[in-house]
Design a protein around this motif. Sequence first.
Motif, PDB file in Angstrom:
ATOM      1  N   ASN A 123       0.813  -1.215   0.000  1.00 36.86           N
ATOM      2  CA  ASN A 123       0.000   0.000   0.000  1.00 36.86           C
ATOM      3  C   ASN A 123       0.849   1.268   0.000  1.00 36.86           C
ATOM      4  OD1 ASN A 123      -2.505  -1.194  -0.154  1.00 36.86           O
ATOM      5  ND2 ASN A 123      -2.860  -1.177   2.050  1.00 36.86           N
ATOM      6  N   GLU A 124       2.159   1.146  -0.171  1.00 34.14           N
ATOM      7  CA  GLU A 124       3.051   2.314  -0.137  1.00 34.14           C
ATOM      8  C   GLU A 124       3.346   2.799  -1.546  1.00 34.14           C
ATOM      9  OE1 GLU A 124       4.737   5.370   0.402  1.00 34.14           O
ATOM     10  OE2 GLU A 124       4.480   4.400   2.368  1.00 34.14           O
ATOM     11  N   PRO A 125       2.871   3.987  -1.914  1.00 32.20           N
ATOM     12  CA  PRO A 125       3.112   4.487  -3.265  1.00 32.20           C
ATOM     13  C   PRO A 125       4.535   5.006  -3.498  1.00 32.20           C
ATOM     14  CG  PRO A 125       1.815   6.070  -2.013  1.00 32.20           C
ATOM     15  CD  PRO A 125       1.981   4.853  -1.150  1.00 32.20           C
ATOM     16  N   GLN A 129      -0.980  -1.160 -12.064  1.00 35.26           N
ATOM     17  CA  GLN A 129      -2.199  -1.683 -12.674  1.00 35.26           C
ATOM     18  C   GLN A 129      -3.467  -1.131 -12.030  1.00 35.26           C
ATOM     19  OE1 GLN A 129      -2.189  -5.967 -12.915  1.00 35.26           O
ATOM     20  NE2 GLN A 129      -0.061  -6.003 -13.583  1.00 35.26           N
ATOM     21  N   GLY A 130      -3.365  -0.661 -10.801  1.00 37.82           N
ATOM     22  CA  GLY A 130      -4.540  -0.140 -10.104  1.00 37.82           C
ATOM     23  C   GLY A 130      -4.191   1.075  -9.278  1.00 37.82           C
ATOM     24  N   PRO A 131      -3.793   2.172  -9.928  1.00 41.49           N
ATOM     25  CA  PRO A 131      -3.413   3.359  -9.159  1.00 41.49           C
ATOM     26  C   PRO A 131      -4.537   3.815  -8.237  1.00 41.49           C
ATOM     27  CG  PRO A 131      -3.277   3.774 -11.539  1.00 41.49           C
ATOM     28  CD  PRO A 131      -3.792   2.394 -11.357  1.00 41.49           C
ATOM     29  N   GLY A 132      -4.176   4.072  -6.999  1.00 39.83           N
ATOM     30  CA  GLY A 132      -5.162   4.515  -6.019  1.00 39.83           C
ATOM     31  C   GLY A 132      -5.880   3.389  -5.309  1.00 39.83           C
ATOM     32  N   PHE A 133      -5.737   2.156  -5.788  1.00 45.81           N
ATOM     33  CA  PHE A 133      -6.349   1.023  -5.110  1.00 45.81           C
ATOM     34  C   PHE A 133      -5.539   0.684  -3.867  1.00 45.81           C
ATOM     35  CE2 PHE A 133      -8.624  -1.202  -8.925  1.00 45.81           C
ATOM     36  CZ  PHE A 133      -9.375  -0.065  -9.119  1.00 45.81           C
ATOM     37  N   VAL A 134      -6.212   0.095  -2.884  1.00 45.25           N
ATOM     38  CA  VAL A 134      -5.541  -0.306  -1.652  1.00 45.25           C
ATOM     39  C   VAL A 134      -5.873  -1.753  -1.321  1.00 45.25           C
ATOM     40  CG1 VAL A 134      -5.390   2.017  -0.654  1.00 45.25           C
ATOM     41  CG2 VAL A 134      -7.402   0.606  -0.210  1.00 45.25           C
ATOM     42  N   PHE A 135      -4.910  -2.402  -0.683  1.00 44.82           N
ATOM     43  CA  PHE A 135      -5.113  -3.743  -0.158  1.00 44.82           C
ATOM     44  C   PHE A 135      -5.628  -3.617   1.262  1.00 44.82           C
ATOM     45  CE2 PHE A 135      -2.049  -4.503  -3.497  1.00 44.82           C
ATOM     46  CZ  PHE A 135      -2.419  -5.740  -4.002  1.00 44.82           C
ATOM     47  N   SER A 136      -6.578  -4.472   1.626  1.00 41.77           N
ATOM     48  CA  SER A 136      -7.076  -4.492   2.998  1.00 41.77           C
ATOM     49  C   SER A 136      -7.319  -5.936   3.410  1.00 41.77           C
ATOM     50  CB  SER A 136      -8.348  -3.659   3.134  1.00 41.77           C
ATOM     51  OG  SER A 136      -9.344  -4.137   2.263  1.00 41.77           O
ATOM     52  N   GLY A 166      -9.040  -2.821  -3.935  1.00 39.64           N
ATOM     53  CA  GLY A 166     -10.008  -1.966  -4.601  1.00 39.64           C
ATOM     54  C   GLY A 166      -9.831  -0.521  -4.192  1.00 39.64           C
ATOM     55  N   PRO A 167     -10.714   0.331  -4.684  1.00 36.63           N
ATOM     56  CA  PRO A 167     -10.631   1.737  -4.303  1.00 36.63           C
ATOM     57  C   PRO A 167     -10.972   1.893  -2.822  1.00 36.63           C
ATOM     58  CG  PRO A 167     -12.596   1.331  -5.621  1.00 36.63           C
ATOM     59  CD  PRO A 167     -11.824   0.054  -5.595  1.00 36.63           C
ATOM     60  N   PRO A 168     -10.357   2.862  -2.141  1.00 38.31           N
ATOM     61  CA  PRO A 168     -10.659   3.066  -0.723  1.00 38.31           C
ATOM     62  C   PRO A 168     -12.161   3.257  -0.511  1.00 38.31           C
ATOM     63  CG  PRO A 168      -8.808   4.442  -1.386  1.00 38.31           C
ATOM     64  CD  PRO A 168      -9.387   3.829  -2.641  1.00 38.31           C
ATOM     65  N   GLY A 169     -12.738   2.451   0.364  1.00 34.35           N
ATOM     66  CA  GLY A 169     -14.155   2.549   0.676  1.00 34.35           C
ATOM     67  C   GLY A 169     -15.080   1.967  -0.380  1.00 34.35           C
ATOM     68  N   GLY A 170     -14.512   1.440  -1.474  1.00 36.46           N
ATOM     69  CA  GLY A 170     -15.333   0.896  -2.550  1.00 36.46           C
ATOM     70  C   GLY A 170     -15.321  -0.616  -2.584  1.00 36.46           C
TER      71      GLY A 170
END
Length: 119
Positions: free
Chosen positions: A19-21, A63-70, A89-93
């Motif tokens: 999750n570190e850009p 491949q998924g800019p702005g996406f985060v792992f949770s 996925g996208p934060p909160g999405g």
Amino acid sequence: MTAPTPAALLGRMVEEVFNEPDAERRAAVVAEVFAEDVVFTDPGAVVTGRVALEAAITGLLAQGPGFVFSPAGPFRGVGGLGSRPWRLGPPGGDPVLAGLDVVEVVDGRIARLWTMLDG
């Protein structure tokens, strides 16, 4: 000093690596969390070593800019083995991808990482 547990290393791996850009901060944590000769296996490739792992992660993040792992469930483990399901996925999405990471920890660092995708 007590060696980090698989649970702690998986947590750092998700938050401070996947999750570190920032590539420099990510590389510093990779050096702390992963063995020098780490082997990373996912459905697309097998890579060996920290440099190859960093390149693979950079490619995944692109491949998924702005996406985060949770985390998508509890940590499970025994001895030096651990696993945790995740979502991407996208934060909160809604997630666009989900899977399971399995790690083998040797001498306080992740020596092997397997990523299995759902579906």
